[in-house]
Design an enzyme around this catalytic site. Structure first.
Site, short mmCIF file in Angstrom:
data_model
loop_
_atom_site.label_atom_id
_atom_site.label_comp_id
_atom_site.label_asym_id
_atom_site.label_seq_id
_atom_site.Cartn_x
_atom_site.Cartn_y
_atom_site.Cartn_z
CG ASP A 28 -0.25 -0.03 2.55
OD1 ASP A 28 0.96 0.31 2.62
OD2 ASP A 28 -0.91 -0.37 3.54
CB ALA A 29 0.14 4.86 0.10
#
Length: 147
Positions: A28-29
């Site tokens: 994810d980010a």
């Protein structure tokens, strides 16, 4: 999708290990592996375990009319994997039946093997045309049975 980190699969006793690396596409980010991506690592390890056992899944479908499919899976997410981690995905037979078998899998962070994810996976043998259960042929039972 992640590829192996290099090198060949290692069989240690009855435990097969496949190296893999965490890439951007797995995270994810925040650089933490997205939960569904762990399934990719585990699936690849099972596929490479079959291959190292001399079992070609495409050949099984085409020549023997059978496929192996995941019937059930239990997962425990113990700790996150992160971007650039070197992981080892393991496979070990836990139970062998006439038309299915269970494997125990772990996803370990290297070099200190910490079990990030633990899984129990039931694999069923199916007729490739009808997708109905069928017995695992004896020659395959001998290949996948723990030594």
């Amino acid at each position: 999708m992640s590829a192996a980190a290099g090198g060949k699969p290692a069989a240690v006793g009855a435990v097969f290990a496949w190296p893999c690396r965490v890439y951007w596409e797995d995270t994810d980010a925040g650089g933490v592996v997205y939960h569904a991506r762990y399934l990719h690592f585990l699936e690849r390890a099972r596929s490479e375990w079959f291959r190292a056992s001399g079992i070609g899944q495409q050949r099984l479908r085409e020549q023997e009319g059978l496929v192996f499919v995941v019937h059930r899976m239990e997962l425990a997410f113990n700790a996150p994997a992160r971007l650039d981690d070197l992981l080892s995905a393991t496979v070990a037979i836990e139970d062998l039946r006439s038309a299915s078998f269970s494997v125990r899998q772990q996803l370990l962070r290297e070099p200190e093997p910490k079990a990030l994810v633990e899984a129990k996976v039931r694999i069923a043998c199916l007729d490739a045309q009808r997708f109905r259960p069928r017995p695992i042929p004896n020659h395959l039972l001998q290949e996948i049975a723990p030594a």
